[in-house]
Design an enzyme around this catalytic site. Structure first.
Site, PDB file in Angstrom:
ATOM      1  N   THR A  52      57.206  47.797 -66.978  1.00  0.00           N
ATOM      2  CA  THR A  52      57.176  46.365 -67.399  1.00  0.00           C
ATOM      3  C   THR A  52      56.197  45.912 -68.223  1.00  0.00           C
ATOM      4  OG1 THR A  52      55.540  46.202 -65.394  1.00  0.00           O
ATOM      5  CG2 THR A  52      57.864  45.688 -64.903  1.00  0.00           C
ATOM      6  N   THR A  89      49.856  53.004 -55.085  1.00  0.00           N
ATOM      7  CA  THR A  89      49.895  52.532 -56.522  1.00  0.00           C
ATOM      8  C   THR A  89      51.012  51.271 -56.723  1.00  0.00           C
ATOM      9  OG1 THR A  89      49.737  53.095 -58.992  1.00  0.00           O
ATOM     10  CG2 THR A  89      51.237  54.285 -57.328  1.00  0.00           C
ATOM     11  N   SER A 127      57.247  34.682 -70.638  1.00  0.00           N
ATOM     12  CA  SER A 127      57.743  34.480 -71.784  1.00  0.00           C
ATOM     13  C   SER A 127      58.527  35.265 -72.546  1.00  0.00           C
ATOM     14  CB  SER A 127      56.740  33.785 -72.764  1.00  0.00           C
ATOM     15  OG  SER A 127      55.647  34.480 -73.055  1.00  0.00           O
TER      16      SER A 127
END
Length: 404
Positions: free
Chosen positions: A153, A191, A404
């Site tokens: 990500t 994690t 965004s």
């Protein structure tokens, strides 16, 4: 200044484990964002999951399926966490498992789903199912690095590693793993997302014991920002394609050591890639009455915004460390026994500043991209080590612009 972090050049294949990746444009087009791991028929799987009360739909379904029987596949998507999505999220997670099962010719209950990304948004289910349908024909034993990229990500590099372990008698076992994570990092079990496979033959219960032991010195010893995700999970799979191991095997300690070492490398890579991180900091707490007490002190310091911003500035404002140690939840704290050091620069002894302390020496240490904050509580023999990062302007920017 940047923390030393490099993407792996290669992650070794593990017999009985094959990856496929595809693009569903879950958050943005132009990159693979779904990964599917197919496991050998007789593989065993163990896992640990987030303790966040708002555990994501895929976490809850993965826990249910893992408890129910033999697992044959792992399905991972990035770009959307499918967390905080209510009953629709549950249905979508199940639908993804159905698609993966159809692609592999197995049952949906044999699939463990995982998601990471934005919380509170519905999955683009149609696009995802269309992509998952194609993954059965793309499986590759050498697909670990592609999978590491697909699950990223805000990560800046892929995270993966391998270990080959000679166990005697001319036999060798292989372990490989990948992980993702750089923000919302303070595991309360494992994690953000990590997937490890070994070709050893290990019973599920024994694999679970090994995993939980490995976690304590790796994924449960890191923090970037003190936040525990809704989607955290760590899974280890044993494909059964090489030597059989049990806790009574002579080679069992070698396996657990390798699993711990591999997990630690992946966990430290997450901290090094902490959003906007410019420092990799080791917190070494000694002299505690027990390990739990040592961890309380270590994580109190690791989570202090004042300590973390001082680390970013390279400012040896050691009073912030002292204050954080002092507010840790430790009973009967004897402050006149506490010692604090930066690498080999001793700052505090017996709860007081050392007469020979020179700030220029501490400043030189904190100008480095990696160093150790040593804290001796002077009240016992227990110790622990925790790894964390600084808190920079970039961390604020990344998280302010996350959607965004």
């Amino acid at each position: 200044m940047a923390v030393n972090l490099r993407a792996p050049a290669r992650i070794e294949p593990v017999a009985g484990a094959e990856w496929a990746v595809g693009e569903a444009a879950i958050k943005k087009p132009g990159r693979n964002d779904i990964a599917l791991l197919k496991l050998a028929d007789d593989a065993t799987v163990a896992g640990v999951f987030t303790r966040n009360a708002f555990a994501a739909a895929p976490v809850r379904l993965a826990q249910k399926n893992l408890a129910g029987g033999r697992i044959r596949a792992l399905l991972v998507n990035s770009g959307n966490a499918n967390a905080g999505t209510g009953r629709q999220g549950d249905a979508d997670a199940q639908a993804c498992c159905v698609s993966a099962a159809e692609a592999l010719g197995i049952s949906p209950e044999q699939v463990l789903p995982f998601s990471t990304g934005v919380i509170g948004q519905a999955l683009p289910l149609d696009r995802m199912r269309h992509t998952i349908d194609t993954l059965g024909g793309r499986l590759e034993s050498d697909g670990w690095l592609d999978a590491a990229r697909a699950i990223m990500t805000t990560d800046t590099v892929e995270k993966g590693a391998s270990r080959a372990v000679d166990i005697g008698g001319g036999e060798r076992i292989m372990l490989s793993g990948i992980a993702k994570g750089s923000g919302m990092i303070r595991p309360d079990m494992a994690t953000m997302l990590s997937f490890i496979a070994t070709d050893a033959r290990i019973a599920a219960d024994d694999l679970d014991v090994a995993l939980r032991e490995a976690m304590q010195g790796s994924f449960n010893a890191i923090s970037v920002d003190g936040d525990t995700s809704t989607n955290d999970a760590c899974i280890v799979c044993a494909t059964g394609r090489s030597a059989k191991l049990t806790p009574k095997s002579a080679a069992w300690p070698l396996f657990v050591t390798a699993l711990t070492d591999l997990s630690r490398e992946l966990a430290q890579a997450i901290v090094r890639d902490g959003e906007g991180a410019t420092r990799f900091i080791t917190l070494a707490v000694t002299g505690a009455r027990d390990v739990a007490e040592a961890r309380e002190v270590a994580f109190t310091v690791a989570h202090s915004p004042l300590v973390k911003t001082a680390c970013f500035a390279g400012d040896p404002n050691w009073g912030r460390i002292l204050a954080a140690v002092g507010r840790a939840p430790v009973a009967d704290f004897a402050i006149d026994r506490v010692a604090i050091a930066l690498d080999d620069v001793a700052i505090v002894a017996d709860g007081e500043p050392r007469e020979d302390y020179a700030e220029a020496d501490a400043e030189a240490v904190m100008a480095q991209s990696e160093y150790t904050i040593g804290i001796d509580l002077g009240r016992g023999e227990a110790c622990t080590t925790v790894w964390t990062s600084d808190l920079s302007y970039e961390y604020v920017r990344i998280n302010a612009e996350y959607r965004s």
